[in-house]
Design an enzyme around this catalytic site. Structure first.
Site, PDB file in Angstrom:
ATOM      1  N   ARG A 184       5.154  12.285  -3.345  1.00  0.00           N
ATOM      2  CA  ARG A 184       5.041  12.899  -2.019  1.00  0.00           C
ATOM      3  C   ARG A 184       6.131  12.365  -1.084  1.00  0.00           C
ATOM      4  O   ARG A 184       6.680  11.299  -1.344  1.00  0.00           O
ATOM      5  CB  ARG A 184       3.681  12.571  -1.387  1.00  0.00           C
ATOM      6  CG  ARG A 184       2.555  13.365  -2.010  1.00  0.00           C
ATOM      7  CD  ARG A 184       1.217  12.803  -1.634  1.00  0.00           C
ATOM      8  NE  ARG A 184       0.420  12.657  -2.861  1.00  0.00           N
ATOM      9  CZ  ARG A 184      -0.743  12.022  -2.934  1.00  0.00           C
ATOM     10  NH1 ARG A 184      -1.247  11.451  -1.880  1.00  0.00           N
ATOM     11  NH2 ARG A 184      -1.383  11.958  -4.080  1.00  0.00           N
ATOM     12  N   PRO A 235       0.794  -1.227   0.000  1.00  0.00           N
ATOM     13  CA  PRO A 235       0.000   0.000   0.000  1.00  0.00           C
ATOM     14  C   PRO A 235       0.825   1.275   0.000  1.00  0.00           C
ATOM     15  O   PRO A 235       1.834   1.391   0.694  1.00  0.00           O
ATOM     16  CB  PRO A 235      -0.827  -0.104   1.289  1.00  0.00           C
ATOM     17  CG  PRO A 235      -0.158  -1.136   2.107  1.00  0.00           C
ATOM     18  CD  PRO A 235       0.505  -2.081   1.151  1.00  0.00           C
ATOM     19  N   ASN A 236       0.330   2.202  -0.810  1.00  0.00           N
ATOM     20  CA  ASN A 236       0.843   3.571  -0.943  1.00  0.00           C
ATOM     21  C   ASN A 236       2.144   3.669  -1.721  1.00  0.00           C
ATOM     22  O   ASN A 236       2.575   4.779  -2.052  1.00  0.00           O
ATOM     23  CB  ASN A 236       0.996   4.253   0.436  1.00  0.00           C
ATOM     24  CG  ASN A 236      -0.328   4.387   1.142  1.00  0.00           C
ATOM     25  OD1 ASN A 236      -1.298   4.870   0.548  1.00  0.00           O
ATOM     26  ND2 ASN A 236      -0.417   3.918   2.374  1.00  0.00           N
ATOM     27  N   TYR A 275      11.207   9.007   1.301  1.00  0.00           N
ATOM     28  CA  TYR A 275      11.257   7.883   0.370  1.00  0.00           C
ATOM     29  C   TYR A 275      12.016   8.170  -0.930  1.00  0.00           C
ATOM     30  O   TYR A 275      12.076   7.312  -1.803  1.00  0.00           O
ATOM     31  CB  TYR A 275       9.834   7.414   0.053  1.00  0.00           C
ATOM     32  CG  TYR A 275       9.113   6.912   1.294  1.00  0.00           C
ATOM     33  CD1 TYR A 275       9.584   5.809   1.990  1.00  0.00           C
ATOM     34  CD2 TYR A 275       7.986   7.562   1.781  1.00  0.00           C
ATOM     35  CE1 TYR A 275       8.958   5.359   3.135  1.00  0.00           C
ATOM     36  CE2 TYR A 275       7.343   7.115   2.924  1.00  0.00           C
ATOM     37  CZ  TYR A 275       7.835   6.014   3.600  1.00  0.00           C
ATOM     38  OH  TYR A 275       7.208   5.575   4.732  1.00  0.00           O
ATOM     39  N   ASN A 330       8.017  -5.702  -0.606  1.00  0.00           N
ATOM     40  CA  ASN A 330       7.897  -4.524   0.254  1.00  0.00           C
ATOM     41  C   ASN A 330       6.411  -4.407   0.566  1.00  0.00           C
ATOM     42  O   ASN A 330       5.630  -3.914  -0.263  1.00  0.00           O
ATOM     43  CB  ASN A 330       8.416  -3.255  -0.429  1.00  0.00           C
ATOM     44  CG  ASN A 330       8.371  -2.055   0.512  1.00  0.00           C
ATOM     45  OD1 ASN A 330       7.739  -2.110   1.581  1.00  0.00           O
ATOM     46  ND2 ASN A 330       9.026  -0.970   0.131  1.00  0.00           N
ATOM     47  N   ALA A 357       3.120  -0.645   4.941  1.00  0.00           N
ATOM     48  CA  ALA A 357       2.689  -0.663   6.346  1.00  0.00           C
ATOM     49  C   ALA A 357       2.139  -2.023   6.770  1.00  0.00           C
ATOM     50  O   ALA A 357       2.098  -2.327   7.976  1.00  0.00           O
ATOM     51  CB  ALA A 357       1.653   0.436   6.583  1.00  0.00           C
ATOM     52  N   HIS A 359      12.767  -2.779   2.274  1.00  0.00           N
ATOM     53  CA  HIS A 359      12.223  -1.466   2.596  1.00  0.00           C
ATOM     54  C   HIS A 359      13.144  -0.391   2.049  1.00  0.00           C
ATOM     55  O   HIS A 359      14.368  -0.533   2.095  1.00  0.00           O
ATOM     56  CB  HIS A 359      12.078  -1.290   4.112  1.00  0.00           C
ATOM     57  CG  HIS A 359      11.138  -2.276   4.700  1.00  0.00           C
ATOM     58  ND1 HIS A 359       9.780  -2.178   4.562  1.00  0.00           N
ATOM     59  CD2 HIS A 359      11.366  -3.445   5.358  1.00  0.00           C
ATOM     60  CE1 HIS A 359       9.205  -3.225   5.127  1.00  0.00           C
ATOM     61  NE2 HIS A 359      10.146  -4.017   5.613  1.00  0.00           N
ATOM     62  N   GLU A 408      12.512  -9.640   2.264  1.00  0.00           N
ATOM     63  CA  GLU A 408      11.747  -8.463   2.670  1.00  0.00           C
ATOM     64  C   GLU A 408      12.579  -7.216   2.381  1.00  0.00           C
ATOM     65  O   GLU A 408      13.757  -7.177   2.744  1.00  0.00           O
ATOM     66  CB  GLU A 408      11.449  -8.564   4.169  1.00  0.00           C
ATOM     67  CG  GLU A 408      10.763  -7.342   4.732  1.00  0.00           C
ATOM     68  CD  GLU A 408      10.628  -7.406   6.249  1.00  0.00           C
ATOM     69  OE1 GLU A 408      10.954  -8.457   6.861  1.00  0.00           O
ATOM     70  OE2 GLU A 408      10.203  -6.393   6.815  1.00  0.00           O
ATOM     71  N   ARG A 442      13.344   4.351  12.572  1.00  0.00           N
ATOM     72  CA  ARG A 442      12.139   5.187  12.519  1.00  0.00           C
ATOM     73  C   ARG A 442      11.277   4.950  13.778  1.00  0.00           C
ATOM     74  O   ARG A 442      11.772   4.491  14.796  1.00  0.00           O
ATOM     75  CB  ARG A 442      11.394   4.902  11.209  1.00  0.00           C
ATOM     76  CG  ARG A 442      12.249   5.255   9.967  1.00  0.00           C
ATOM     77  CD  ARG A 442      11.490   5.078   8.672  1.00  0.00           C
ATOM     78  NE  ARG A 442      10.366   6.019   8.586  1.00  0.00           N
ATOM     79  CZ  ARG A 442       9.417   5.934   7.644  1.00  0.00           C
ATOM     80  NH1 ARG A 442       9.467   4.972   6.722  1.00  0.00           N
ATOM     81  NH2 ARG A 442       8.422   6.813   7.625  1.00  0.00           N
TER      82      ARG A 442
HETATM   83  O1  CA2 Z   1      10.487   2.033   3.832  1.00  0.00           O
HETATM   84  C1  CA2 Z   1       9.656   1.336   3.274  1.00  0.00           C
HETATM   85  O2  CA2 Z   1       9.842   0.823   2.168  1.00  0.00           O
HETATM   86  C2  CA2 Z   1       8.284   1.133   3.923  1.00  0.00           C
HETATM   87  O3  CA2 Z   1       7.856  -0.200   3.639  1.00  0.00           O
HETATM   88  C3  CA2 Z   1       7.353   2.135   3.291  1.00  0.00           C
HETATM   89  C4  CA2 Z   1       5.952   2.140   3.919  1.00  0.00           C
HETATM   90  C5  CA2 Z   1       6.055   2.257   5.430  1.00  0.00           C
HETATM   91  O4  CA2 Z   1       4.771   2.153   6.005  1.00  0.00           O
HETATM   92  C6  CA2 Z   1       6.967   1.205   6.032  1.00  0.00           C
HETATM   93  O5  CA2 Z   1       7.043   1.418   7.429  1.00  0.00           O
HETATM   94  C7  CA2 Z   1       8.344   1.292   5.434  1.00  0.00           C
HETATM   95  C8  CA2 Z   1       5.118   3.301   3.424  1.00  0.00           C
HETATM   96  C9  CA2 Z   1       5.046   3.453   1.950  1.00  0.00           C
HETATM   97  C10 CA2 Z   1       4.365   4.747   1.685  1.00  0.00           C
HETATM   98  O6  CA2 Z   1       4.913   5.286   0.521  1.00  0.00           O
HETATM   99  C11 CA2 Z   1       4.629   6.581   0.248  1.00  0.00           C
HETATM  100  C12 CA2 Z   1       5.299   7.113  -0.810  1.00  0.00           C
HETATM  101  C13 CA2 Z   1       5.081   8.418  -1.154  1.00  0.00           C
HETATM  102  C14 CA2 Z   1       4.185   9.184  -0.449  1.00  0.00           C
HETATM  103  C15 CA2 Z   1       3.504   8.622   0.614  1.00  0.00           C
HETATM  104  C16 CA2 Z   1       3.718   7.310   0.964  1.00  0.00           C
END
Ligand code: CA2
Length: 147
Positions: free
Chosen positions: A18, A10-11, A23, A74, A77, A100, A98, A107
């Site tokens: 963003r 997700p996301n 990221y 990946n 969340a 990230h 896995e 974090r």
């Molecule tokens: O660091 C990572 O790859 C995560 O898996 C990214 C997840 C986060 O919840 C994990 O704790 C770590 C979130 C991905 C959200 O990606 C976005 C990208 C751009 C704007 C908003 C969110």
């Protein structure tokens, strides 16, 4: 040639649009292209899939059995919440790395727990898009591809 499924949760479709301070500025399409080109260099092929839906990710993991030699995931969340995705990975018995983008251990405390870690062969976190190519290298080594 061994095929690997690269799954994003997700996301992650929002990458590059963003929160670049967390990221980076690469898009998901950039990461998927990087995975494809890196895989070709090390003797793997890659299929990519992204979903914002837990069930769709689980269906993709189930479908990987018999089609792919391993998984790079990946789970976003869902990493920190989903026993269902953990069970799906355990059930297919495919070597899974896995990944990230960010260093989840540096974090917020709620990101330190990963349900996937216990069913993965390993975890790579904190190297941005390079986390994915490192994961492919680790999977290739595990599978004995290109050795
Ligand atoms: O660091 C990572 O790859 C995560 O898996 C990214 C997840 C986060 O919840 C994990 O704790 C770590 C979130 C991905 C959200 O990606 C976005 C990208 C751009 C704007 C908003 C969110």
């Amino acid at each position: 040639m061994s095929s690997v499924l690269v799954l994003n949760g997700p996301n992650l479709n929002l990458l590059g649009t963003r929160q670049p301070e967390v990221y980076g500025s690469v898009t998901l399409a950039d990461i998927e292209g990087l995975c494809r080109s890196h895989a070709a260099q090390i003797g793997l092929t890659v299929e990519t899939m992204q979903s914002n839906h837990e069930g769709a990710l689980i269906d993709a993991i189930h479908a990987a059995r018999g089609t792919h030699a391993g998984l790079v995931i990946n789970a976003g969340a869902y990493t920190h919440t989903s026993i269902a995705i953990m069970d799906a990975v355990a059930s297919v018995e495919l070597p899974t790395v896995e990944v990230h983008l960010s260093n989840i251990h540096a974090r917020e405390p709620f990101r330190h727990r990963s349900y996937l870690a216990s069913v993965a062969i390993g975890q790579i976190a904190g190297f941005g898009a390079t986390s994915y190519t490192l994961a492919l290298d680790a999977l290739a080594a595990h599978l004995g591809v290109g050795a």
